[in-house]
Design a protein around this motif. Structure first.
Motif, PDB file in Angstrom:
ATOM      1  N   ILE A 120     -11.349 -13.852 -27.905  1.00 43.19           N
ATOM      2  CA  ILE A 120     -12.335 -12.851 -28.052  1.00 43.19           C
ATOM      3  C   ILE A 120     -12.748 -12.840 -29.557  1.00 43.19           C
ATOM      4  O   ILE A 120     -12.071 -12.464 -30.338  1.00 43.19           O
ATOM      5  N   VAL A 121     -14.104 -13.071 -29.716  1.00 45.51           N
ATOM      6  CA  VAL A 121     -14.678 -13.310 -31.155  1.00 45.51           C
ATOM      7  C   VAL A 121     -15.621 -11.920 -31.163  1.00 45.51           C
ATOM      8  O   VAL A 121     -16.372 -11.839 -30.301  1.00 45.51           O
ATOM      9  N   LEU A 122     -15.648 -11.224 -32.381  1.00 47.53           N
ATOM     10  CA  LEU A 122     -16.584 -10.076 -32.446  1.00 47.53           C
ATOM     11  C   LEU A 122     -16.903  -9.840 -33.831  1.00 47.53           C
ATOM     12  O   LEU A 122     -16.115  -9.995 -34.636  1.00 47.53           O
TER      13      LEU A 122
ATOM     14  N   PRO B 102      -2.759  -2.524 -26.578  1.00 45.39           N
ATOM     15  CA  PRO B 102      -2.968  -1.731 -27.735  1.00 45.39           C
ATOM     16  C   PRO B 102      -2.729  -2.381 -29.040  1.00 45.39           C
ATOM     17  O   PRO B 102      -3.087  -1.838 -30.023  1.00 45.39           O
ATOM     18  N   THR B 103      -2.078  -3.480 -29.202  1.00 46.47           N
ATOM     19  CA  THR B 103      -1.488  -4.173 -30.033  1.00 46.47           C
ATOM     20  C   THR B 103      -2.266  -5.470 -30.780  1.00 46.47           C
ATOM     21  O   THR B 103      -2.221  -6.052 -31.704  1.00 46.47           O
ATOM     22  N   ALA B 104      -3.067  -5.866 -29.534  1.00 46.43           N
ATOM     23  CA  ALA B 104      -3.723  -7.345 -29.822  1.00 46.43           C
ATOM     24  C   ALA B 104      -5.039  -7.610 -29.170  1.00 46.43           C
ATOM     25  O   ALA B 104      -5.160  -7.142 -28.039  1.00 46.43           O
ATOM     26  N   ILE B 105      -5.889  -8.397 -29.594  1.00 49.70           N
ATOM     27  CA  ILE B 105      -7.144  -8.861 -28.889  1.00 49.70           C
ATOM     28  C   ILE B 105      -6.653 -10.162 -28.454  1.00 49.70           C
ATOM     29  O   ILE B 105      -7.066 -10.493 -27.452  1.00 49.70           O
ATOM     30  N   ALA B 106      -5.825 -10.791 -29.150  1.00 51.33           N
ATOM     31  CA  ALA B 106      -5.357 -12.299 -28.637  1.00 51.33           C
ATOM     32  C   ALA B 106      -4.180 -12.008 -27.545  1.00 51.33           C
ATOM     33  O   ALA B 106      -3.248 -11.391 -27.939  1.00 51.33           O
ATOM     34  N   MET B 107      -4.614 -12.546 -26.322  1.00 51.61           N
ATOM     35  CA  MET B 107      -3.489 -12.397 -25.344  1.00 51.61           C
ATOM     36  C   MET B 107      -2.948 -13.651 -24.650  1.00 51.61           C
ATOM     37  O   MET B 107      -3.792 -14.522 -24.354  1.00 51.61           O
ATOM     38  N   ARG B 108      -1.938 -14.024 -24.807  1.00 49.28           N
ATOM     39  CA  ARG B 108      -1.102 -15.207 -24.180  1.00 49.28           C
ATOM     40  C   ARG B 108      -0.878 -14.917 -22.724  1.00 49.28           C
ATOM     41  O   ARG B 108      -0.248 -13.720 -22.489  1.00 49.28           O
TER      42      ARG B 108
ATOM     43  N   LYS C 230     -21.059  -5.128 -32.991  1.00 49.06           N
ATOM     44  CA  LYS C 230     -22.184  -5.326 -32.943  1.00 49.06           C
ATOM     45  C   LYS C 230     -22.504  -6.410 -31.781  1.00 49.06           C
ATOM     46  O   LYS C 230     -23.634  -6.606 -31.228  1.00 49.06           O
ATOM     47  N   ARG C 231     -21.618  -7.428 -31.835  1.00 52.51           N
ATOM     48  CA  ARG C 231     -21.737  -8.329 -31.123  1.00 52.51           C
ATOM     49  C   ARG C 231     -20.083  -9.022 -30.557  1.00 52.51           C
ATOM     50  O   ARG C 231     -19.179  -8.896 -31.389  1.00 52.51           O
ATOM     51  N   ILE C 232     -19.846  -9.297 -29.215  1.00 55.66           N
ATOM     52  CA  ILE C 232     -18.680  -9.682 -28.864  1.00 55.66           C
ATOM     53  C   ILE C 232     -18.852 -10.669 -27.625  1.00 55.66           C
ATOM     54  O   ILE C 232     -19.768 -10.578 -26.905  1.00 55.66           O
ATOM     55  N   GLU C 233     -17.782 -11.604 -27.760  1.00 50.18           N
ATOM     56  CA  GLU C 233     -18.018 -12.938 -26.867  1.00 50.18           C
ATOM     57  C   GLU C 233     -16.672 -13.335 -26.638  1.00 50.18           C
ATOM     58  O   GLU C 233     -15.836 -13.603 -27.413  1.00 50.18           O
ATOM     59  N   VAL C 234     -16.611 -13.750 -25.201  1.00 52.11           N
ATOM     60  CA  VAL C 234     -15.272 -14.449 -25.147  1.00 52.11           C
ATOM     61  C   VAL C 234     -15.394 -15.906 -25.456  1.00 52.11           C
ATOM     62  O   VAL C 234     -16.545 -16.660 -25.257  1.00 52.11           O
ATOM     63  N   ALA C 235     -14.304 -16.661 -25.976  1.00 50.17           N
ATOM     64  CA  ALA C 235     -14.349 -17.928 -26.563  1.00 50.17           C
ATOM     65  C   ALA C 235     -13.406 -18.639 -25.928  1.00 50.17           C
ATOM     66  O   ALA C 235     -12.514 -18.275 -25.103  1.00 50.17           O
ATOM     67  N   GLY C 236     -13.318 -19.962 -26.586  1.00 47.00           N
ATOM     68  CA  GLY C 236     -12.193 -20.884 -26.207  1.00 47.00           C
ATOM     69  C   GLY C 236     -12.163 -21.449 -24.774  1.00 47.00           C
ATOM     70  O   GLY C 236     -13.140 -21.728 -24.152  1.00 47.00           O
ATOM     71  N   SER C 237     -10.960 -21.754 -24.091  1.00 47.34           N
ATOM     72  CA  SER C 237     -10.865 -22.456 -22.957  1.00 47.34           C
ATOM     73  C   SER C 237     -11.599 -21.610 -21.740  1.00 47.34           C
ATOM     74  O   SER C 237     -12.094 -22.107 -20.747  1.00 47.34           O
ATOM     75  N   LEU C 238     -11.611 -20.171 -21.901  1.00 41.71           N
ATOM     76  CA  LEU C 238     -12.167 -19.287 -20.807  1.00 41.71           C
ATOM     77  C   LEU C 238     -13.573 -19.467 -20.874  1.00 41.71           C
ATOM     78  O   LEU C 238     -14.270 -19.618 -19.856  1.00 41.71           O
ATOM     79  N   ARG C 239     -14.286 -19.419 -22.300  1.00 47.35           N
ATOM     80  CA  ARG C 239     -15.854 -19.714 -22.159  1.00 47.35           C
ATOM     81  C   ARG C 239     -16.278 -21.059 -21.601  1.00 47.35           C
ATOM     82  O   ARG C 239     -16.896 -21.193 -20.988  1.00 47.35           O
TER      83      ARG C 239
ATOM     84  N   ALA D 168      -7.427 -14.274 -16.109  1.00 46.73           N
ATOM     85  CA  ALA D 168      -7.934 -14.162 -17.346  1.00 46.73           C
ATOM     86  C   ALA D 168      -9.221 -13.847 -17.734  1.00 46.73           C
ATOM     87  O   ALA D 168      -9.441 -13.075 -18.487  1.00 46.73           O
ATOM     88  N   GLN D 169     -10.106 -14.129 -16.898  1.00 48.81           N
ATOM     89  CA  GLN D 169     -11.618 -13.526 -16.913  1.00 48.81           C
ATOM     90  C   GLN D 169     -11.570 -12.252 -16.654  1.00 48.81           C
ATOM     91  O   GLN D 169     -12.432 -11.387 -17.346  1.00 48.81           O
ATOM     92  N   SER D 170     -10.768 -11.571 -15.650  1.00 48.93           N
ATOM     93  CA  SER D 170     -10.608 -10.236 -15.620  1.00 48.93           C
ATOM     94  C   SER D 170     -10.043  -9.478 -16.635  1.00 48.93           C
ATOM     95  O   SER D 170     -10.818  -8.510 -16.782  1.00 48.93           O
ATOM     96  N   LEU D 171      -9.332  -9.935 -17.117  1.00 50.48           N
ATOM     97  CA  LEU D 171      -8.526  -9.322 -18.375  1.00 50.48           C
ATOM     98  C   LEU D 171      -9.771  -9.269 -19.313  1.00 50.48           C
ATOM     99  O   LEU D 171      -9.750  -8.399 -20.088  1.00 50.48           O
ATOM    100  N   ALA D 172     -10.278 -10.405 -19.754  1.00 53.52           N
ATOM    101  CA  ALA D 172     -11.227 -10.642 -21.007  1.00 53.52           C
ATOM    102  C   ALA D 172     -12.369  -9.659 -20.640  1.00 53.52           C
ATOM    103  O   ALA D 172     -12.813  -8.931 -21.538  1.00 53.52           O
ATOM    104  N   ASP D 173     -12.786  -9.460 -19.441  1.00 51.25           N
ATOM    105  CA  ASP D 173     -14.018  -8.437 -19.052  1.00 51.25           C
ATOM    106  C   ASP D 173     -13.690  -7.154 -19.209  1.00 51.25           C
ATOM    107  O   ASP D 173     -14.245  -6.403 -19.680  1.00 51.25           O
ATOM    108  N   GLU D 174     -12.384  -6.655 -18.978  1.00 48.79           N
ATOM    109  CA  GLU D 174     -11.886  -5.622 -19.152  1.00 48.79           C
ATOM    110  C   GLU D 174     -11.726  -5.027 -20.698  1.00 48.79           C
ATOM    111  O   GLU D 174     -12.402  -4.072 -20.938  1.00 48.79           O
ATOM    112  N   VAL D 175     -11.533  -6.040 -21.265  1.00 49.54           N
ATOM    113  CA  VAL D 175     -11.225  -5.802 -22.667  1.00 49.54           C
ATOM    114  C   VAL D 175     -12.570  -5.718 -23.738  1.00 49.54           C
ATOM    115  O   VAL D 175     -12.840  -4.694 -24.053  1.00 49.54           O
TER     116      VAL D 175
END
Length: 71
Positions: free
Chosen positions: A41-43, A63-69, A21-30, A5-12
């Protein structure tokens, strides 16, 4: 699961950093939970950059979402 999950979040985040302007990984990963079921991911977008480039085209893996299950 958390490492994947961290690897995927880092790539996105790296793929769209120039469009926001600003982007942060949130939720259980953070919070570094051992089990991560989705990536939040909040931006704050830079609106003219989104219009110029097409926001979702900056995310080649998802290509269709920032939220990834992940489950």
């Amino acid at each position: 699961m958390a490492e994947k999950a961290q690897s995927l979040a880092d790539e996105v985040v790296s793929n769209i950093r120039d469009l926001v302007k600003r982007i942060e990984v949130a939720g259980s990963l953070r919070r570094r939970k051992p089990m991560v079921h989705d990536i939040d991911i909040v931006l704050i977008p830079v609106e003219d950059r989104i219009c110029e480039t097409g926001f979702m085209s900056a995310i080649p893996v998802f290509p269709t979402a920032i939220a990834m299950r992940l489950s």
